[in-house]
Design a protein around this motif. Sequence first.
Motif, mmCIF file in Angstrom:
data_model
loop_
_atom_site.group_PDB
_atom_site.id
_atom_site.type_symbol
_atom_site.label_atom_id
_atom_site.label_comp_id
_atom_site.label_asym_id
_atom_site.label_seq_id
_atom_site.Cartn_x
_atom_site.Cartn_y
_atom_site.Cartn_z
ATOM 1 N N GLY A 14 41.603 -62.273 32.308
ATOM 2 C CA GLY A 14 43.029 -62.110 32.033
ATOM 3 C C GLY A 14 43.480 -62.670 30.690
ATOM 4 O O GLY A 14 44.645 -62.544 30.325
ATOM 5 N N ASN A 15 42.569 -63.300 29.956
ATOM 6 C CA ASN A 15 42.945 -63.876 28.666
ATOM 7 C C ASN A 15 42.289 -63.132 27.512
ATOM 8 O O ASN A 15 41.103 -62.821 27.550
ATOM 9 C CB ASN A 15 42.525 -65.348 28.609
ATOM 10 N N ASP A 16 43.103 -62.913 26.486
ATOM 11 C CA ASP A 16 42.629 -62.207 25.309
ATOM 12 C C ASP A 16 41.853 -63.178 24.409
ATOM 13 O O ASP A 16 42.332 -64.276 24.118
ATOM 14 C CB ASP A 16 43.873 -61.670 24.581
ATOM 15 N N VAL A 17 40.652 -62.783 23.976
ATOM 16 C CA VAL A 17 39.841 -63.712 23.163
ATOM 17 C C VAL A 17 40.500 -64.073 21.837
ATOM 18 O O VAL A 17 40.219 -65.117 21.254
ATOM 19 C CB VAL A 17 38.412 -63.178 22.881
ATOM 20 N N ARG A 18 41.386 -63.194 21.351
ATOM 21 C CA ARG A 18 42.075 -63.516 20.102
ATOM 22 C C ARG A 18 43.247 -64.466 20.340
ATOM 23 O O ARG A 18 43.459 -65.393 19.563
ATOM 24 C CB ARG A 18 42.666 -62.248 19.481
ATOM 25 N N LYS A 19 43.994 -64.208 21.412
ATOM 26 C CA LYS A 19 45.240 -64.960 21.608
ATOM 27 C C LYS A 19 45.028 -66.264 22.371
ATOM 28 O O LYS A 19 45.702 -67.248 22.117
ATOM 29 C CB LYS A 19 46.255 -64.093 22.369
#
Length: 242
Positions: free
Chosen positions: A64-69
């Motif tokens: 659920g987490n974006d690797v960039r953000k």
Amino acid sequence: MVDLTKRFKVGKEESITAVKKLNLEAKSGEVLGILGPNGAGKTTTLRMISTILSPSSGTAVVNGNDVRKNPLQVRQSIGYLATEMGLYERLTPVETLTFFARINGLDQGLIDSRIEEVFNILDMGDFGDRRTDKLSTGMKQKLSLARSLIHDPPILIFDEPTQGLDLMTSKTVTDYIKEFKQGGKTIILSTHIMSVAEKLCDKIAILFEGEIKAYGNLDALLERSEGSNLESLFFEVVNGES
Ligand SMILES: Nc1ncnc2c1ncn2[C@@H]1O[C@H](COP(=O)(O)OP(=O)(O)OP(=O)(O)O)[C@@H](O)[C@H]1O
Ligand SMILES: [Mg+2]
């Protein structure tokens, strides 16, 4: 992953695209295997998913987490096994695991019980107190695996998990990967070993020169292949391109 791409500069003006617009997905309880010849882009892909490298374009969403953000949240939810082990030679396995468990925020009580658990899982009790530089290749590989498991993350990213292991230890590791899968973890691994991929993976992606050349459920891919085995599919895909 959505259009996950990595370019590397190789010289002043030149760059190579090591990974081109990948779109892959793995769910809880699934093992996704990434196959491909040397230099295909497997490690680069796994490093982007693990936030060690940032994508040049596109992105990946992990738990659920974006690797960039949200790279920190991604890091907490994964266990990453690298091919270069990066273990501290002067520490023992117990010290190494304690260190990595602390980094991951576990308290001492939990650390002791997790170490015991992981030692049991990987049969490491005999060499828990030996200095890492005195361990065999297989023992070090087990320690690297243990390190990636110590905080019990839901997602495991393994770059060639059975490399350097003898048949017995390799089987121990693949059996445990199956168990992790049954426990609902998501596993993404790369391998050169077709039998490992055939035994373990639900889904396969064949990577060649940074691009996906075949992707899907193992069974469906095997049906498509003339030889009905992964090795012949691999050669069909890779030779068809060169
Ligand atoms: N840090 C880097 N800088 C420049 N080029 C890189 C870098 N890391 C990887 N590459 C290049 O990217 C391509 C893919 O490399 P990668 O390590 O991802 O391959 P791989 O599929 O893991 O191969 P192997 O099976 O040998 O482990 C190769 O051409 C490699 O030379
Ligand atoms: Mg690699």
